[in-house]
Scaffold this motif. Structure first.
Motif, PDB file in Angstrom:
ATOM      1  N   CYS A 179       0.862  -1.177   0.000  1.00 22.58           N
ATOM      2  CA  CYS A 179       0.000   0.000   0.000  1.00 22.58           C
ATOM      3  C   CYS A 179       0.901   1.230   0.000  1.00 22.58           C
ATOM      4  CB  CYS A 179      -0.897  -0.029   1.255  1.00 22.58           C
ATOM      5  SG  CYS A 179      -1.900   1.435   1.433  1.00 22.58           S
ATOM      6  N   PRO A 183      -3.264   9.456   0.629  1.00 21.35           N
ATOM      7  CA  PRO A 183      -4.424  10.260   1.025  1.00 21.35           C
ATOM      8  C   PRO A 183      -5.139   9.543   2.169  1.00 21.35           C
ATOM      9  CG  PRO A 183      -4.920   8.949  -0.922  1.00 21.35           C
ATOM     10  CD  PRO A 183      -3.536   8.577  -0.508  1.00 21.35           C
ATOM     11  N   TRP A 229      -0.686   6.642 -11.278  1.00 18.59           N
ATOM     12  CA  TRP A 229      -2.125   6.430 -11.122  1.00 18.59           C
ATOM     13  C   TRP A 229      -2.734   7.586 -10.348  1.00 18.59           C
ATOM     14  CZ3 TRP A 229       0.160   3.080  -7.152  1.00 18.59           C
ATOM     15  CH2 TRP A 229      -0.417   3.198  -5.890  1.00 18.59           C
ATOM     16  N   ARG A 257      -9.855   9.613  -4.394  1.00 14.06           N
ATOM     17  CA  ARG A 257     -10.267  10.915  -3.839  1.00 14.06           C
ATOM     18  C   ARG A 257      -9.958  12.045  -4.807  1.00 14.06           C
ATOM     19  NH1 ARG A 257      -8.506   7.350  -0.905  1.00 14.06           N
ATOM     20  NH2 ARG A 257      -9.459   6.655   1.040  1.00 14.06           N
ATOM     21  N   GLU A 284      -2.656  -5.414  -3.134  1.00 13.00           N
ATOM     22  CA  GLU A 284      -1.590  -4.940  -2.243  1.00 13.00           C
ATOM     23  C   GLU A 284      -0.882  -6.106  -1.555  1.00 13.00           C
ATOM     24  OE1 GLU A 284      -3.166  -0.503  -1.023  1.00 13.00           O
ATOM     25  OE2 GLU A 284      -3.531  -2.144   0.376  1.00 13.00           O
TER      26      GLU A 284
END
Ligand code: PEP
Ligand code: MN
Length: 351
Positions: free
Chosen positions: A12, A43, A94, A98, A216
């Motif tokens: 991640c 984020p 990417w 959000r 992930e």
């Protein structure tokens, strides 16, 4: 022909240089993946959580990719991220969920990408708004980027659900219809939010003809600095991937094809019947609406609606159809009936 899915994996978040290299080496040792991912800027919904290692991680990521011979990808959310990612030779960018929800941010990224030839993956926005997703892809395309992939990572919802982000498969399916040439990668890690759900979600994505998976992974998932519940070891990733069934996207066998053709004709006929039945039903709804207007009666009579639900539930049970499914359909039909009658009641006398 069966197509092997494009596999993106990695942590991640990039945490340390060692964590990246150890995870990447294990990924390569246990099987083959196509691209190494790691978040550099994270984020986070709430403050005071790990928000990413920042700029220094970009170099670790690129060095790790070089060491294991894989292209690398990370999330960018503003002009500065794009510039730094390009400076550090990140191979693929990417745009996160959000960010995609905010057209100002997507346009800012598109402007920073003008004239640059780099593949870009666009996640779906956090909210289930297909047009926002389409719009973000259009903005990146208009910046001159031709190599675009979409990532389906599910949608947040206020309702309690087994998923961290409900998949709402109908939205990526509609995106495939709008952009048939854009590959869709499914991200079962963020949809499920839980490592036990990854395999089932990944299988469903492949059965819907999605083109790849972003999953992930971490050499020690329980100690991950972000999203620890949904990360898996590279070994587990390979176990999952080896169990996935990649099915044929088209029917080649002639006998099977003619069997399916017959069944599909039946479905076509039944759909036509259903539409005619619905049309008859709406004509009667209209007639009732006229009576209600003349006699000044409310559109909704709660008792009648309650009785409909109960009766139809019984019929569904007897017919062996899911009651919950029939209720969902009835609610949609009822909403349309109310709209029709509202229009009738609001009509002026001489209209
Ligand atoms: C991620 O991929 O780590 C991530 C933050 O995803 P999303 O934008 O889908 O939440
Ligand atoms: Mn994550």
């Amino acid at each position: 022909m069966k197509k092997r899915p494009y596999i993106i994996s990695g942590p991640c978040s990039a945490e340390t240089k060692e964590q990246l290299l150890k995870t990447a080496k294990q990924l390569v040792k246990h099987g083959s993946i196509d691209c190494l991912r790691a978040g550099i800027w994270k984020p986070r919904t709430r403050p005071n959580f790990f928000e990413g290692i920042g700029e220094t991680g970009l170099q670790w990521l690129k060095e790790t990719g070089d060491a294991v011979n894989l292209p690398v990808t990370t999330e960018v959310a503003n002009t500065r991220h794009v510039e730094l990612a390009l400076k550090n030779n990140i191979d693929i960018l990417w745009i996160g969920a959000r960010t995609v929800a905010n057209p100002f941010s997507v346009q800012e990224i598109a402007n920073a990408l003008k004239g640059i030839d780099i593949p870009v993956m666009v996640k779906n926005p956090v909210n289930p708004d297909l047009q926002l997703w389409v719009g973000a892809i259009e903005r990146i395309f208009q910046a001159g980027i031709n190599n675009i992939k979409a990532i389906h990572r599910g949608f947040s919802s206020f309702e309690k659900s087994a998923y961290r982000n409900t998949p709402k498969w109908e939205i990526p399916i509609e995106l495939m219809r709008i952009f048939p040439e854009i590959p869709i990668i499914c991200d079962p890690s963020h949809i499920g939010g839980n490592r036990n759900m990854i395999k089932a979600i990944a299988q469903k994505a492949l059965d819907l003809e999605m083109d790849g998976l972003m999953i992930e992974s971490h050499f020690n998932p329980d100690e991950a600095w972000s999203d620890s519940k949904q990360q898996i070891t590279p070994k587990k990733l390979q176990q999952i991937l080896s169990k996935l069934v990649v099915r044929e996207p088209e029917v080649n066998d002639k006998t099977l094809k003619s069997k399916l053709d017959i069944l599909r004709k039946k479905i076509d006929g039944l759909d036509e019947e259903m539409i005619n039945l619905l049309s008859n039903r709406m004509n009667i709804v209209e007639e009732i609406g006229n009576h209600k207007k003349e006699n000044e009666i409310t559109i909704l009579q709660a008792d009648r609606w309650k009785k409909i639900i109960n009766d139809r539930n019984n019929t569904a049970r007897e017919a062996g159809v899911s009651e919950e499914f029939i209720q969902r359909i009835l609610k949609v039909i009822h909403k349309e009936s109310i709209n029709i009658q509202t229009n009738i009641l609001n009509k002026k006398k001489n209209e």
